[in-house]
Write a protein that holds these residues in place. Structure first.
Motif, PDB file in Angstrom:
ATOM      1  N   GLY A  50     128.417  35.623  27.896  1.00 37.39           N
ATOM      2  CA  GLY A  50     129.540  35.287  28.771  1.00 37.39           C
ATOM      3  C   GLY A  50     130.637  36.324  28.720  1.00 37.39           C
ATOM      4  N   ALA A  51     130.949  36.814  27.530  1.00 36.05           N
ATOM      5  CA  ALA A  51     131.992  37.837  27.389  1.00 36.05           C
ATOM      6  C   ALA A  51     131.556  39.153  28.013  1.00 36.05           C
ATOM      7  N   ARG A  52     130.279  39.510  27.891  1.00 33.43           N
ATOM      8  CA  ARG A  52     129.777  40.744  28.514  1.00 33.43           C
ATOM      9  C   ARG A  52     129.833  40.647  30.034  1.00 33.43           C
ATOM     10  N   ILE A  53     129.535  39.477  30.569  1.00 34.47           N
ATOM     11  CA  ILE A  53     129.621  39.271  32.020  1.00 34.47           C
ATOM     12  C   ILE A  53     131.076  39.312  32.472  1.00 34.47           C
ATOM     13  N   LEU A  54     131.942  38.593  31.782  1.00 31.03           N
ATOM     14  CA  LEU A  54     133.357  38.567  32.144  1.00 31.03           C
ATOM     15  C   LEU A  54     133.971  39.955  32.079  1.00 31.03           C
ATOM     16  N   SER A  55     133.567  40.756  31.128  1.00 28.37           N
ATOM     17  CA  SER A  55     134.088  42.116  30.987  1.00 28.37           C
ATOM     18  C   SER A  55     133.853  42.940  32.256  1.00 28.37           C
ATOM     19  N   VAL A  56     132.641  42.882  32.784  1.00 31.99           N
ATOM     20  CA  VAL A  56     132.301  43.631  33.997  1.00 31.99           C
ATOM     21  C   VAL A  56     133.059  43.078  35.202  1.00 31.99           C
ATOM     22  N   ILE A  57     133.064  41.782  35.354  1.00 36.04           N
ATOM     23  CA  ILE A  57     133.731  41.151  36.496  1.00 36.04           C
ATOM     24  C   ILE A  57     135.238  41.407  36.466  1.00 36.04           C
ATOM     25  N   ASP A  58     135.836  41.263  35.294  1.00 34.02           N
ATOM     26  CA  ASP A  58     137.278  41.481  35.159  1.00 34.02           C
ATOM     27  C   ASP A  58     137.653  42.929  35.457  1.00 34.02           C
ATOM     28  N   ALA A  59     136.871  43.868  34.945  1.00 35.08           N
ATOM     29  CA  ALA A  59     137.156  45.282  35.200  1.00 35.08           C
ATOM     30  C   ALA A  59     137.022  45.608  36.686  1.00 35.08           C
ATOM     31  N   PHE A  60     135.968  45.107  37.307  1.00 32.78           N
ATOM     32  CA  PHE A  60     135.758  45.360  38.727  1.00 32.78           C
ATOM     33  C   PHE A  60     136.903  44.779  39.553  1.00 32.78           C
ATOM     34  N   ASP A  61     137.256  43.538  39.255  1.00 34.43           N
ATOM     35  CA  ASP A  61     138.360  42.899  39.971  1.00 34.43           C
ATOM     36  C   ASP A  61     139.657  43.673  39.793  1.00 34.43           C
ATOM     37  N   ALA A  62     139.921  44.125  38.579  1.00 33.46           N
ATOM     38  CA  ALA A  62     141.141  44.894  38.325  1.00 33.46           C
ATOM     39  C   ALA A  62     141.162  46.177  39.144  1.00 33.46           C
ATOM     40  N   MET A  63     140.007  46.835  39.254  1.00 29.67           N
ATOM     41  CA  MET A  63     139.951  48.097  39.995  1.00 29.67           C
ATOM     42  C   MET A  63     140.141  47.909  41.499  1.00 29.67           C
ATOM     43  N   ILE A  64     139.577  46.841  42.045  1.00 28.45           N
ATOM     44  CA  ILE A  64     139.646  46.689  43.509  1.00 28.45           C
ATOM     45  C   ILE A  64     140.885  45.913  43.973  1.00 28.45           C
ATOM     46  N   SER A  65     141.707  45.486  43.020  1.00 29.02           N
ATOM     47  CA  SER A  65     142.919  44.725  43.351  1.00 29.02           C
ATOM     48  C   SER A  65     144.145  45.625  43.350  1.00 29.02           C
ATOM     49  N   GLU A  66     145.043  45.339  44.268  1.00 28.51           N
ATOM     50  CA  GLU A  66     146.332  46.039  44.321  1.00 28.51           C
ATOM     51  C   GLU A  66     147.133  45.701  43.069  1.00 28.51           C
ATOM     52  N   ARG A  67     147.757  46.694  42.492  1.00 24.94           N
ATOM     53  CA  ARG A  67     148.610  46.498  41.315  1.00 24.94           C
ATOM     54  C   ARG A  67     149.978  47.093  41.600  1.00 24.94           C
ATOM     55  N   PRO A  68     151.025  46.603  40.954  1.00 29.44           N
ATOM     56  CA  PRO A  68     152.362  47.175  41.186  1.00 29.44           C
ATOM     57  C   PRO A  68     152.434  48.660  40.828  1.00 29.44           C
ATOM     58  N   TYR A  69     151.586  49.102  39.919  1.00 34.49           N
ATOM     59  CA  TYR A  69     151.632  50.466  39.414  1.00 34.49           C
ATOM     60  C   TYR A  69     150.576  51.395  40.020  1.00 34.49           C
ATOM     61  N   ARG A  70     149.701  50.865  40.904  1.00 38.32           N
ATOM     62  CA  ARG A  70     148.697  51.707  41.570  1.00 38.32           C
ATOM     63  C   ARG A  70     148.069  50.972  42.744  1.00 38.32           C
ATOM     64  N   ASP A  71     147.514  51.756  43.650  1.00 35.60           N
ATOM     65  CA  ASP A  71     146.804  51.194  44.793  1.00 35.60           C
ATOM     66  C   ASP A  71     145.439  50.680  44.356  1.00 35.60           C
ATOM     67  N   ARG A  72     144.865  49.833  45.186  1.00 41.01           N
ATOM     68  CA  ARG A  72     143.515  49.344  44.914  1.00 41.01           C
ATOM     69  C   ARG A  72     142.510  50.484  45.062  1.00 41.01           C
ATOM     70  N   ILE A  73     141.388  50.347  44.414  1.00 39.93           N
ATOM     71  CA  ILE A  73     140.312  51.323  44.502  1.00 39.93           C
ATOM     72  C   ILE A  73     139.233  50.742  45.411  1.00 39.93           C
ATOM     73  N   ASP A  74     138.634  51.572  46.230  1.00 37.57           N
ATOM     74  CA  ASP A  74     137.531  51.148  47.083  1.00 37.57           C
ATOM     75  C   ASP A  74     136.408  50.582  46.209  1.00 37.57           C
ATOM     76  N   PRO A  75     135.773  49.493  46.623  1.00 37.50           N
ATOM     77  CA  PRO A  75     134.703  48.900  45.812  1.00 37.50           C
ATOM     78  C   PRO A  75     133.585  49.882  45.438  1.00 37.50           C
ATOM     79  N   GLU A  76     133.246  50.782  46.326  1.00 35.49           N
ATOM     80  CA  GLU A  76     132.190  51.756  46.001  1.00 35.49           C
ATOM     81  C   GLU A  76     132.612  52.689  44.873  1.00 35.49           C
TER      82      GLU A  76
END
Length: 97
Positions: free
Chosen positions: A40-66
């Motif tokens: 579960g933690a290994r799965i959550l790690s990948v999902i959380d990282a991906f979500d963080a990258m493709i989401s807008e953040r106050p300190y950076r723009d979102r990254i394209d999913p590809e």
């Protein structure tokens, strides 16, 4: 610790606790490695990282999913479980292809 103190959430508390562990053992808080980290933690790690990258953040723009997918591929075997990354990418491509 907060989740573990709630009876209903105790079983998921270990997943949350260890989702920052890296597959190669360099993560935290317990420096677990490979399959010492719960599935579960290994799965959550990948999902959380991906979500963080493709989401807008106050300190950076979102990254394209590809681009985010390429980053997951680059971190296979070090930060992330290779099987989880491959499975996630396969499912992502089937859904959003």
């Amino acid at each position: 610790d907060i989740l573990a103190s709630i009876t209903l959430l105790k079983s998921v508390s270990i997943i949350v606790r260890h989702h920052r562990e890296n597959y190669d053992g360099t993560g935290y808080p317990d420096h677990l490695k490979g399959e010492e980290i719960s599935l579960g933690a290994r799965i959550l790690s990948v999902i959380d990282a991906f979500d963080a990258m493709i989401s807008e953040r106050p300190y950076r723009d979102r990254i394209d999913p590809e681009v985010a997918i390429e980053e997951l591929k680059n971190k296979k075997g070090t930060q992330f479980d290779p099987v989880i990354v491959d499975t996630f990418i396969s499912l992502w491509q089937k859904m959003y292809g």
